[in-house]
Design a protein around this motif. Structure first.
Motif, PDB file in Angstrom:
ATOM      1  N   LEU A 100      46.812  43.795  37.821  1.00 52.35           N
ATOM      2  CA  LEU A 100      46.417  43.953  36.808  1.00 52.35           C
ATOM      3  C   LEU A 100      45.187  42.017  37.587  1.00 52.35           C
ATOM      4  O   LEU A 100      44.265  41.808  36.819  1.00 52.35           O
ATOM      5  CB  LEU A 100      46.931  43.544  35.656  1.00 52.35           C
ATOM      6  CG  LEU A 100      47.104  44.299  34.622  1.00 52.35           C
ATOM      7  CD1 LEU A 100      47.381  44.094  33.050  1.00 52.35           C
ATOM      8  CD2 LEU A 100      46.080  45.546  34.868  1.00 52.35           C
ATOM      9  N   ALA A 101      46.079  41.230  37.527  1.00 51.32           N
ATOM     10  CA  ALA A 101      45.698  39.821  37.622  1.00 51.32           C
ATOM     11  C   ALA A 101      45.041  40.303  39.139  1.00 51.32           C
ATOM     12  O   ALA A 101      44.110  39.565  39.626  1.00 51.32           O
ATOM     13  CB  ALA A 101      46.741  38.689  38.183  1.00 51.32           C
ATOM     14  N   ALA A 102      45.481  40.922  40.346  1.00 49.43           N
ATOM     15  CA  ALA A 102      44.507  41.166  41.723  1.00 49.43           C
ATOM     16  C   ALA A 102      43.730  41.801  41.475  1.00 49.43           C
ATOM     17  O   ALA A 102      42.355  41.723  41.950  1.00 49.43           O
ATOM     18  CB  ALA A 102      45.373  41.849  42.130  1.00 49.43           C
ATOM     19  N   ASN A 103      43.646  42.742  40.181  1.00 44.41           N
ATOM     20  CA  ASN A 103      42.634  43.602  40.147  1.00 44.41           C
ATOM     21  C   ASN A 103      40.726  42.945  39.040  1.00 44.41           C
ATOM     22  O   ASN A 103      39.651  43.000  39.886  1.00 44.41           O
ATOM     23  CB  ASN A 103      42.282  44.634  39.091  1.00 44.41           C
ATOM     24  CG  ASN A 103      43.808  46.020  39.806  1.00 44.41           C
ATOM     25  OD1 ASN A 103      42.987  45.652  41.440  1.00 44.41           O
ATOM     26  ND2 ASN A 103      44.092  46.824  39.044  1.00 44.41           N
ATOM     27  N   GLY A 112      43.212  28.283  51.815  1.00 46.44           N
ATOM     28  CA  GLY A 112      43.571  27.462  50.905  1.00 46.44           C
ATOM     29  C   GLY A 112      44.253  27.795  49.426  1.00 46.44           C
ATOM     30  O   GLY A 112      44.299  27.584  48.742  1.00 46.44           O
ATOM     31  N   ILE A 113      43.933  29.340  49.178  1.00 46.94           N
ATOM     32  CA  ILE A 113      44.217  29.934  47.775  1.00 46.94           C
ATOM     33  C   ILE A 113      45.026  31.200  47.632  1.00 46.94           C
ATOM     34  O   ILE A 113      45.233  31.711  49.232  1.00 46.94           O
ATOM     35  CB  ILE A 113      43.000  30.160  47.276  1.00 46.94           C
ATOM     36  CG1 ILE A 113      41.772  31.439  47.561  1.00 46.94           C
ATOM     37  CG2 ILE A 113      42.094  28.685  46.422  1.00 46.94           C
ATOM     38  CD1 ILE A 113      41.681  32.314  47.068  1.00 46.94           C
ATOM     39  N   ASP A 114      45.319  31.454  47.178  1.00 45.63           N
ATOM     40  CA  ASP A 114      46.544  32.769  47.096  1.00 45.63           C
ATOM     41  C   ASP A 114      45.798  33.448  45.919  1.00 45.63           C
ATOM     42  O   ASP A 114      46.135  32.944  45.003  1.00 45.63           O
ATOM     43  CB  ASP A 114      47.769  32.592  47.299  1.00 45.63           C
ATOM     44  CG  ASP A 114      48.564  34.215  47.823  1.00 45.63           C
ATOM     45  OD1 ASP A 114      48.427  35.529  48.028  1.00 45.63           O
ATOM     46  OD2 ASP A 114      49.781  34.253  46.376  1.00 45.63           O
ATOM     47  N   THR A 115      46.185  34.825  45.962  1.00 47.30           N
ATOM     48  CA  THR A 115      45.449  35.766  44.443  1.00 47.30           C
ATOM     49  C   THR A 115      46.898  37.157  44.492  1.00 47.30           C
ATOM     50  O   THR A 115      47.170  36.864  45.782  1.00 47.30           O
ATOM     51  CB  THR A 115      44.132  36.830  44.578  1.00 47.30           C
ATOM     52  OG1 THR A 115      44.226  37.064  45.950  1.00 47.30           O
ATOM     53  CG2 THR A 115      43.067  35.884  44.343  1.00 47.30           C
ATOM     54  N   ASP A 135      39.855  42.478  48.586  1.00 49.40           N
ATOM     55  CA  ASP A 135      40.661  42.150  47.403  1.00 49.40           C
ATOM     56  C   ASP A 135      40.526  40.688  47.041  1.00 49.40           C
ATOM     57  O   ASP A 135      39.111  40.013  47.592  1.00 49.40           O
ATOM     58  CB  ASP A 135      42.147  42.400  47.829  1.00 49.40           C
ATOM     59  CG  ASP A 135      42.272  41.077  48.993  1.00 49.40           C
ATOM     60  OD1 ASP A 135      41.925  39.972  49.029  1.00 49.40           O
ATOM     61  OD2 ASP A 135      43.989  41.356  49.462  1.00 49.40           O
ATOM     62  N   GLY A 136      41.613  40.175  46.272  1.00 46.65           N
ATOM     63  CA  GLY A 136      40.509  37.895  45.594  1.00 46.65           C
ATOM     64  C   GLY A 136      40.466  37.671  46.139  1.00 46.65           C
ATOM     65  O   GLY A 136      39.305  36.611  45.805  1.00 46.65           O
ATOM     66  N   ASP A 137      40.683  37.840  47.758  1.00 46.17           N
ATOM     67  CA  ASP A 137      40.552  36.978  48.443  1.00 46.17           C
ATOM     68  C   ASP A 137      40.784  37.512  49.501  1.00 46.17           C
ATOM     69  O   ASP A 137      40.511  36.296  51.276  1.00 46.17           O
ATOM     70  CB  ASP A 137      41.853  35.592  48.411  1.00 46.17           C
ATOM     71  CG  ASP A 137      43.597  36.243  49.605  1.00 46.17           C
ATOM     72  OD1 ASP A 137      43.677  37.675  49.170  1.00 46.17           O
ATOM     73  OD2 ASP A 137      44.756  36.236  48.818  1.00 46.17           O
ATOM     74  N   SER A 138      40.131  38.462  50.040  1.00 45.60           N
ATOM     75  CA  SER A 138      39.707  38.211  51.510  1.00 45.60           C
ATOM     76  C   SER A 138      38.401  39.283  51.041  1.00 45.60           C
ATOM     77  O   SER A 138      38.304  40.218  50.175  1.00 45.60           O
ATOM     78  CB  SER A 138      40.284  39.478  52.049  1.00 45.60           C
ATOM     79  OG  SER A 138      41.266  40.423  51.691  1.00 45.60           O
TER      80      SER A 138
END
Length: 153
Positions: free
Chosen positions: A85-88, A70-73, A46-49
């Motif tokens: 949509l933001a996750a994709n 240090g981040i989250d998506t 996903d966006g952060d892994s």
């Protein structure tokens, strides 16, 4: 049999090396490994892994899931369309930069969820991937506590 003893000792050494890389807090007084460790990205989750094959020793590799520190998506399973949509978008952005490529992992620690590590990662160009996602508005700062909803944006 001496041959079996040799293979047993070699297997124990491999396990100890993997533990030293992937479970640093188990080492006396060493909650983090500074790195860097070279890794090949197998797939972006996903966006952060992402899943990576990390070189831990000469001719020795370990397969692990790394979460960007240090981040989250946003999550792809979010209840609202905007967050999905933001996750994709975050996942596509990360995949375009690192999938099938090499990254450098540093500041490695255990993640709060078992089975993965928490690390900073730099792409082949040396840029911090978490900072890059944040700069493009695809991630926000995260300190490991309760995450705010992406649906409320």
């Amino acid at each position: 049999c001496p041959r079996h003893l040799f293979w047993y000792a070699a297997a124990m050494l491999r396990l100890a090396l993997i533990a030293a890389i992937l479970a640093p807090s188990a080492l006396a007084g060493a909650p983090r490994l500074t790195g860097p460790y070279e890794a090949e990205v197998v797939r972006v989750i996903d966006g952060d892994s992402f899943e990576a094959r990390v070189t831990i020793w000469l001719d020795q590799e370990a397969l692990t899931v790394a979460r960007l520190a240090g981040i989250d998506t946003a999550e792809r399973s979010a209840p609202c369309l905007g967050a999905r949509l933001a996750a994709n978008a975050a996942r596509a952005f990360l995949a375009a930069r690192i999938e099938g490529r090499r990254v450098r992992l540093s500041d490695i620690a255990r993640d709060k969820y078992g089975g993965r590590i928490l690390a900073r990662a730099a792409g082949e160009d040396g840029r911090d991937l978490g900072a890059l996602l944040a700069a493009y508005g695809l991630a926000r700062p995260y300190d490991g506590g309760r995450r705010a909803s992406w649906c409320a944006r």
